[in-house]
Design an enzyme around this catalytic site. Sequence first.
Site, PDB file in Angstrom:
ATOM      1  CD1 TRP A 102      81.402 -20.981 -89.982  1.00 60.88           C
ATOM      2  CD2 TRP A 102      79.890 -20.113 -88.579  1.00 60.88           C
ATOM      3  NE1 TRP A 102      81.878 -19.773 -89.533  1.00 60.88           N
ATOM      4  CE2 TRP A 102      80.990 -19.227 -88.676  1.00 60.88           C
ATOM      5  CE3 TRP A 102      78.824 -19.780 -87.747  1.00 60.88           C
ATOM      6  CZ2 TRP A 102      81.038 -18.022 -87.971  1.00 60.88           C
ATOM      7  CZ3 TRP A 102      78.868 -18.581 -87.041  1.00 60.88           C
ATOM      8  CH2 TRP A 102      79.962 -17.712 -87.158  1.00 60.88           C
ATOM      9  CG  ASP A 171      75.139 -21.377 -93.497  1.00 62.15           C
ATOM     10  OD1 ASP A 171      75.240 -20.433 -94.298  1.00 62.15           O
ATOM     11  OD2 ASP A 171      75.666 -21.359 -92.364  1.00 62.15           O
ATOM     12  CE  LYS A 195      80.887 -14.961 -94.285  1.00 64.48           C
ATOM     13  NZ  LYS A 195      81.883 -14.859 -93.226  1.00 64.48           N
TER      14      LYS A 195
END
Length: 360
Positions: A102, A171, A195
């Site tokens: 990511w 992030d 999430k």
Amino acid sequence: MRRLHNFCAGPAAMPTAVLERAREEMLDYRGQGLSVMEMSHRSPTFEAIAAQAERDLRDLLAIPDNYRVLFMQGGATLQFACVPLNLLGPGGTPNYLDTGIWSGKAIKEANHLASAHVAGSTQGNGYVHVPRPDEIALSADAAYLHYCHNETIGGLAYDYVPEVDVPLVCDMSSSILSAPLDVSRYGVIYAGAQKNIGPAGITVVIVRDDLLERALPQTPSLLGWKVYADNDSMINTPPTYAWYLAGLVFQWLKQDVGGLAEMEAINRRKCESLYAAIDASDFYANPIDPTNRSIMNVPFTLADESLNSAFLEEAESEGLLNLKGHRSVGGMRASLYNAVSEADVQALITFMRDFERRRG
């Protein structure tokens, strides 16, 4: 009703209490005669829902007054573009820490606008730990430093907050709301919802006020943070039902769980019990340095990879869902987000021990 054990990495498990309340309010929201998903985002009723959600998020994270909370769309992936677009206006070089897939995607997106400087990377050792503080080397003209707090796929998490003299951008898609957080140490925090916040479709961005005037002139209107800040995140029709459900999750964290300190204690008990079961076994293994093991995403492998399919099939038959590792790394992965209970984790551990006894 049959609720199984859901270890999906995202969209992830939602708190049952939240889903039950949403079910109760689905057809008729508090006597309004319609569902939240049917009402105007400009109506006083929805404006109250949105305002309450922001207040509750601010309370949970103790967000200082000089930060704006934005509710956007496009997931964290869109923020990979928004970050350089909104922070490179004064010039300088985007700086990134590389700890996995990511953060790598964020670097790739920044390179469309400027040549990103990788200020630290652990790619050489297979991303089994994060760069240590003394290994971070910013460029002389760094505009900001970006990092991914928790690599969802690799199960790798930072055990510290980088200390730098430029805006720190993080992030936190797969770790936000899992534990208390000092927002004041960051310039920007962003997180996809699917999430720990709510369903897919909404993205939370927390931006310090002084960083709202740094956008590149070519920034598209709907990618500019200031536009959202100036319009209460309603520059166009927002994902109203996802916003409403996120608000219910925030209330669940405050009222049912008791806040983020209690949530962290629960999360640590969950992950520590699973890691202990893995470490005590010769059949299962986790590759991550213990210092940087994620409390949210636990990848593990079997000693005999030919048993992977049998493991997944038998797990599913026992009501243990979504344990297959990401296609890029293989193996297994159990995501232990906030809505995953300690009982869910114990059910997984019991199955793992039984599978090892029979197949190991």
